[in-house]
Design a protein around this motif. Structure first.
Motif, PDB file in Angstrom:
ATOM      1  N   ARG A   1      41.448  34.694  71.375  1.00 55.46           N
ATOM      2  CA  ARG A   1      39.745  33.924  70.639  1.00 55.46           C
ATOM      3  C   ARG A   1      40.034  32.458  69.674  1.00 55.46           C
ATOM      4  O   ARG A   1      39.467  31.424  69.630  1.00 55.46           O
ATOM      5  N   ALA A   2      41.579  33.597  68.403  1.00 53.45           N
ATOM      6  CA  ALA A   2      41.401  32.399  67.814  1.00 53.45           C
ATOM      7  C   ALA A   2      41.611  31.164  68.135  1.00 53.45           C
ATOM      8  O   ALA A   2      41.402  30.386  67.365  1.00 53.45           O
ATOM      9  N   ALA A   3      42.995  31.055  69.153  1.00 52.00           N
ATOM     10  CA  ALA A   3      43.508  29.522  69.108  1.00 52.00           C
ATOM     11  C   ALA A   3      42.300  29.139  69.847  1.00 52.00           C
ATOM     12  O   ALA A   3      41.812  27.938  69.571  1.00 52.00           O
ATOM     13  N   ARG A   4      41.401  29.292  70.812  1.00 52.95           N
ATOM     14  CA  ARG A   4      40.101  28.916  71.285  1.00 52.95           C
ATOM     15  C   ARG A   4      39.622  27.842  69.772  1.00 52.95           C
ATOM     16  O   ARG A   4      38.820  27.043  70.331  1.00 52.95           O
ATOM     17  N   LEU A   5      39.157  28.927  69.253  1.00 57.36           N
ATOM     18  CA  LEU A   5      38.334  28.240  67.548  1.00 57.36           C
ATOM     19  C   LEU A   5      40.040  27.429  66.588  1.00 57.36           C
ATOM     20  O   LEU A   5      38.624  27.493  66.181  1.00 57.36           O
ATOM     21  N   GLY A   6      40.677  26.795  67.005  1.00 60.27           N
ATOM     22  CA  GLY A   6      41.182  25.822  66.431  1.00 60.27           C
ATOM     23  C   GLY A   6      42.822  26.797  65.531  1.00 60.27           C
ATOM     24  O   GLY A   6      43.679  26.074  65.238  1.00 60.27           O
ATOM     25  N   SER A   7      43.323  27.565  65.624  1.00 59.25           N
ATOM     26  CA  SER A   7      43.659  28.254  65.061  1.00 59.25           C
ATOM     27  C   SER A   7      45.355  28.038  65.450  1.00 59.25           C
ATOM     28  O   SER A   7      45.703  28.639  66.028  1.00 59.25           O
ATOM     29  N   ALA A   8      46.493  27.564  64.734  1.00 59.71           N
ATOM     30  CA  ALA A   8      47.497  27.367  65.028  1.00 59.71           C
ATOM     31  C   ALA A   8      48.474  28.767  64.908  1.00 59.71           C
ATOM     32  O   ALA A   8      49.043  28.219  65.936  1.00 59.71           O
ATOM     33  N   PHE A   9      48.053  29.699  64.005  1.00 61.13           N
ATOM     34  CA  PHE A   9      48.833  30.541  63.762  1.00 61.13           C
ATOM     35  C   PHE A   9      48.119  31.761  64.750  1.00 61.13           C
ATOM     36  O   PHE A   9      49.351  31.661  65.629  1.00 61.13           O
ATOM     37  N   ALA A  10      47.669  31.704  65.908  1.00 58.67           N
ATOM     38  CA  ALA A  10      47.354  32.615  67.503  1.00 58.67           C
ATOM     39  C   ALA A  10      47.703  31.884  68.188  1.00 58.67           C
ATOM     40  O   ALA A  10      48.357  32.667  68.663  1.00 58.67           O
ATOM     41  N   ARG A  11      47.613  30.922  68.116  1.00 56.63           N
ATOM     42  CA  ARG A  11      48.775  29.772  69.336  1.00 56.63           C
ATOM     43  C   ARG A  11      49.699  30.098  68.916  1.00 56.63           C
ATOM     44  O   ARG A  11      50.460  30.467  70.543  1.00 56.63           O
ATOM     45  N   GLN A  12      50.469  30.221  67.786  1.00 53.06           N
ATOM     46  CA  GLN A  12      52.381  30.914  68.129  1.00 53.06           C
ATOM     47  C   GLN A  12      51.754  31.852  68.154  1.00 53.06           C
ATOM     48  O   GLN A  12      53.340  32.454  69.054  1.00 53.06           O
ATOM     49  N   GLN A  13      51.322  33.186  67.832  1.00 53.48           N
ATOM     50  CA  GLN A  13      51.044  34.402  68.405  1.00 53.48           C
ATOM     51  C   GLN A  13      51.296  34.905  69.838  1.00 53.48           C
ATOM     52  O   GLN A  13      52.153  35.522  70.609  1.00 53.48           O
ATOM     53  N   LEU A  14      50.907  34.018  70.455  1.00 51.67           N
ATOM     54  CA  LEU A  14      50.664  33.853  71.557  1.00 51.67           C
ATOM     55  C   LEU A  14      51.426  33.385  72.737  1.00 51.67           C
ATOM     56  O   LEU A  14      52.250  34.141  73.394  1.00 51.67           O
ATOM     57  N   VAL A  15      52.809  32.630  71.834  1.00 47.78           N
ATOM     58  CA  VAL A  15      54.050  31.819  72.351  1.00 47.78           C
ATOM     59  C   VAL A  15      55.064  33.396  72.508  1.00 47.78           C
ATOM     60  O   VAL A  15      55.517  33.659  73.320  1.00 47.78           O
ATOM     61  N   LEU A  16      54.988  34.000  71.141  1.00 49.89           N
ATOM     62  CA  LEU A  16      55.634  34.806  70.987  1.00 49.89           C
ATOM     63  C   LEU A  16      55.325  35.838  71.757  1.00 49.89           C
ATOM     64  O   LEU A  16      56.717  36.666  72.160  1.00 49.89           O
ATOM     65  N   LEU A  17      54.303  35.995  72.036  1.00 48.47           N
ATOM     66  CA  LEU A  17      53.450  37.025  72.946  1.00 48.47           C
ATOM     67  C   LEU A  17      54.232  37.124  74.706  1.00 48.47           C
ATOM     68  O   LEU A  17      54.191  38.217  75.209  1.00 48.47           O
ATOM     69  N   ASN A  18      54.556  35.884  74.860  1.00 50.24           N
ATOM     70  CA  ASN A  18      55.132  35.642  76.390  1.00 50.24           C
ATOM     71  C   ASN A  18      56.211  35.934  76.670  1.00 50.24           C
ATOM     72  O   ASN A  18      57.144  35.329  75.502  1.00 50.24           O
ATOM     73  N   PRO A  19      56.985  36.667  77.126  1.00 51.76           N
ATOM     74  CA  PRO A  19      58.516  37.281  77.071  1.00 51.76           C
ATOM     75  C   PRO A  19      58.908  36.195  77.675  1.00 51.76           C
ATOM     76  O   PRO A  19      60.083  36.015  77.459  1.00 51.76           O
TER      77      PRO A  19
END
Length: 196
Positions: A153-171
């Motif tokens: 949700r945060a990534a859709r709102l423009g958060s680059a940090f959230a996009r980075q966390q999504l990558v880190l959560l992907n095994p």
């Protein structure tokens, strides 16, 4: 006078732990424009000043004073999402993360984040920051699916940090990153790679 981009770069240099892309004040002009339409300008200015005092107090380690300022800001404008988001950050610093939902006098960070998201109707800067904060809390509590949803949700709102966390959560991504780091390490130090 420094531009918003200049302030973001300086913020990143002086506060490297701040999630990049979630720099306070970066989109401030847009937020103020939206709020001016909703809240009385003199009251909004007073609340913003209280929030700045709270942020300064929290940054200097005085979390109690920060909470007092955020509580006062919320008392003056209970319909403004930013106050709840800021208070949640201070509560996180204090360790008050997940108070039971039925205890109204003890808000807890998660309750404040839920309130900020609700008040912002899931969009805007305060909601974006709230999704990031809530995602981090979920991540610390090993609730990865909840964290993933909030980071999305945060990534859709423009958060680059959230996009980075999504990558880190992907095994798979984590495994690829690990292999890439190992390969780059071997390229940088070929002598050490031959001994392995």
């Amino acid at each position: 006078m420094a531009t918003a981009n200049d302030r973001a770069i300086l913020q990143t240099i002086f506060n490297p732990s701040t999630p990049f892309g979630d720099i306070p004040g970066l989109d401030e002009e847009e937020d103020i424009q939206e709020e001016e339409e909703t809240f009385a300008p003199e009251l909004l200015e007073q609340v913003q000043d209280l929030e700045l005092q709270g942020v300064s107090a929290a940054e200097s380690g005085d979390v109690s004073t920060a909470l007092e300022r955020f509580n006062e800001a919320i008392r003056l404008l209970p319909g403004r999402a930013s106050g709840y988001n800021n208070r949640a950050q201070a509560l996180r610093l204090k360790g008050d993360v997940a108070a039971p939902r039925h205890l109204l006098p003890c808000p807890g960070a998660l309750r404040d984040l839920d309130t900020a998201i609700h008040l912002g109707r899931g969009c805007g800067r305060a909601a974006c920051q709230s999704f990031v904060q809530r995602g981090l809390i979920h991540q610390l509590q090993a609730r990865d699916e909840d964290a993933r949803r909030d980071f999305e949700r945060a990534a859709r709102l423009g958060s680059a940090f959230a996009r980075q966390q999504l990558v880190l959560l992907n095994p798979y991504s984590a495994l690829c990153n690990q292999m890439l780091c190992e390969m780059l390490g071997r390229l940088r130090n070929p002598n050490n790679a031959s001994s392995n």
